[in-house]
Design a protein around this motif. Structure first.
Motif, mmCIF file in Angstrom:
data_model
loop_
_atom_site.group_PDB
_atom_site.id
_atom_site.type_symbol
_atom_site.label_atom_id
_atom_site.label_comp_id
_atom_site.label_asym_id
_atom_site.label_seq_id
_atom_site.Cartn_x
_atom_site.Cartn_y
_atom_site.Cartn_z
ATOM 1 N N LEU A 130 1.102 -1.073 0.015
ATOM 2 C CA LEU A 130 0.049 0.069 -0.106
ATOM 3 C C LEU A 130 1.039 1.207 0.043
ATOM 4 O O LEU A 130 1.714 1.348 0.859
ATOM 5 C CB LEU A 130 -1.048 0.103 1.281
ATOM 6 C CG LEU A 130 -1.870 1.360 1.397
ATOM 7 C CD1 LEU A 130 -2.921 1.216 0.301
ATOM 8 C CD2 LEU A 130 -2.455 1.206 2.873
ATOM 9 N N VAL A 131 0.816 1.855 -0.912
ATOM 10 C CA VAL A 131 1.430 3.277 -1.250
ATOM 11 C C VAL A 131 0.854 4.616 -1.091
ATOM 12 O O VAL A 131 -0.251 4.514 -1.647
ATOM 13 C CB VAL A 131 2.427 3.116 -2.631
ATOM 14 C CG1 VAL A 131 3.292 4.323 -2.756
ATOM 15 C CG2 VAL A 131 3.408 1.840 -2.641
ATOM 16 N N LYS A 132 1.333 5.484 -0.515
ATOM 17 C CA LYS A 132 0.892 6.887 -0.615
ATOM 18 C C LYS A 132 1.583 7.683 -1.386
ATOM 19 O O LYS A 132 2.659 7.560 -1.473
ATOM 20 C CB LYS A 132 0.952 7.320 0.884
ATOM 21 C CG LYS A 132 0.496 9.016 0.820
ATOM 22 C CD LYS A 132 0.709 9.674 2.191
ATOM 23 C CE LYS A 132 0.228 11.102 2.313
ATOM 24 N NZ LYS A 132 0.696 11.806 3.556
ATOM 25 N N CYS A 133 0.908 8.234 -2.505
ATOM 26 C CA CYS A 133 1.619 8.977 -3.569
ATOM 27 C C CYS A 133 1.061 10.430 -3.428
ATOM 28 O O CYS A 133 0.033 10.695 -3.275
ATOM 29 C CB CYS A 133 1.279 8.641 -4.977
ATOM 30 S SG CYS A 133 1.812 6.905 -5.283
ATOM 31 N N VAL A 134 2.194 11.384 -3.600
ATOM 32 C CA VAL A 134 1.796 12.896 -3.727
ATOM 33 C C VAL A 134 2.341 13.283 -5.074
ATOM 34 O O VAL A 134 3.449 13.489 -5.292
ATOM 35 C CB VAL A 134 2.360 13.733 -2.610
ATOM 36 C CG1 VAL A 134 2.205 15.217 -2.449
ATOM 37 C CG2 VAL A 134 1.885 13.135 -1.143
ATOM 38 N N LEU A 135 1.375 13.997 -5.677
ATOM 39 C CA LEU A 135 1.921 14.425 -7.142
ATOM 40 C C LEU A 135 2.216 15.931 -6.981
ATOM 41 O O LEU A 135 1.460 16.736 -6.625
ATOM 42 C CB LEU A 135 0.701 14.031 -8.060
ATOM 43 C CG LEU A 135 0.096 12.672 -8.081
ATOM 44 C CD1 LEU A 135 -1.006 12.584 -9.351
ATOM 45 C CD2 LEU A 135 1.225 11.692 -8.560
ATOM 46 N N GLU A 136 3.298 16.269 -7.427
ATOM 47 C CA GLU A 136 3.811 17.791 -7.935
ATOM 48 C C GLU A 136 3.117 18.311 -9.292
ATOM 49 O O GLU A 136 3.043 19.363 -9.374
ATOM 50 C CB GLU A 136 5.085 17.832 -7.725
ATOM 51 C CG GLU A 136 5.692 18.059 -6.489
ATOM 52 C CD GLU A 136 7.144 18.432 -6.317
ATOM 53 O OE1 GLU A 136 7.722 19.455 -7.050
ATOM 54 O OE2 GLU A 136 7.954 18.014 -5.377
ATOM 55 N N THR A 137 3.097 17.495 -10.112
ATOM 56 C CA THR A 137 2.475 17.551 -11.515
ATOM 57 C C THR A 137 1.326 16.646 -11.558
ATOM 58 O O THR A 137 0.978 15.671 -11.052
ATOM 59 C CB THR A 137 3.541 17.337 -12.422
ATOM 60 O OG1 THR A 137 4.073 15.833 -12.331
ATOM 61 C CG2 THR A 137 4.749 18.335 -12.220
ATOM 62 N N GLY A 138 0.484 17.047 -12.734
ATOM 63 C CA GLY A 138 -0.500 16.078 -13.168
ATOM 64 C C GLY A 138 -0.571 15.567 -14.412
ATOM 65 O O GLY A 138 -1.490 16.334 -15.297
ATOM 66 N N ARG A 139 0.048 14.734 -14.791
ATOM 67 C CA ARG A 139 0.350 14.275 -16.222
ATOM 68 C C ARG A 139 -0.652 13.104 -16.261
ATOM 69 O O ARG A 139 -0.817 12.343 -15.344
ATOM 70 C CB ARG A 139 1.858 13.700 -16.548
ATOM 71 C CG ARG A 139 2.833 14.901 -16.225
ATOM 72 C CD ARG A 139 2.729 15.832 -17.391
ATOM 73 N NE ARG A 139 3.688 16.798 -17.017
ATOM 74 C CZ ARG A 139 3.447 18.115 -17.297
ATOM 75 N NH1 ARG A 139 2.237 18.477 -17.773
ATOM 76 N NH2 ARG A 139 4.307 19.086 -16.998
ATOM 77 N N THR A 140 -0.972 12.895 -17.509
ATOM 78 C CA THR A 140 -1.962 11.731 -17.684
ATOM 79 C C THR A 140 -1.067 10.305 -17.575
ATOM 80 O O THR A 140 0.062 10.099 -17.866
ATOM 81 C CB THR A 140 -2.034 11.647 -19.104
ATOM 82 O OG1 THR A 140 -2.943 13.012 -19.672
ATOM 83 C CG2 THR A 140 -3.226 10.525 -19.515
#
Length: 92
Positions: free
Chosen positions: A25-35
């Motif tokens: 189970l992984v938590k992800c935080v995105l700095e960008t929003g690519r497809t």
């Protein structure tokens, strides 16, 4: 949709929250929003998402993509206001 030195900047931060026998189970935080950003990045490092037949995990025990969002935060482009949508239940 691939990782390339010539591609646009794309940054995903992640933290492993819990490990199971074959999955994490992984938590992800995105700095960008690519497809397909999360799917592409995890596939590129050799850890495609469970159930992701498009980016390399067709041997999964899951019949669908196991990607879920617990919190979404963005600025609304019309009203210029921060919008936060959060799941009330999150299971570990």
């Amino acid at each position: 949709r691939l990782v390339s030195p010539d591609g646009k900047k794309s940054i995903t931060h992640f933290e492993v929250l819990k490990e199971y026998d074959s999955y994490s189970l992984v938590k992800c935080v995105l700095e960008t929003g690519r497809t397909h950003q999360i799917r592409v990045h995890f596939s590129a490092i050799g850890h495609p998402l469970a159930g992701d037949t498009l980016y390399g995990n067709s041997n999964s025990n899951f019949s669908r993509l196991m990607l879920h969002c617990s919190k979404l935060e963005f600025f609304h482009p019309v009203i210029n206001k921060k919008i936060i949508i959060e799941c009330s239940e999150f299971f570990l």
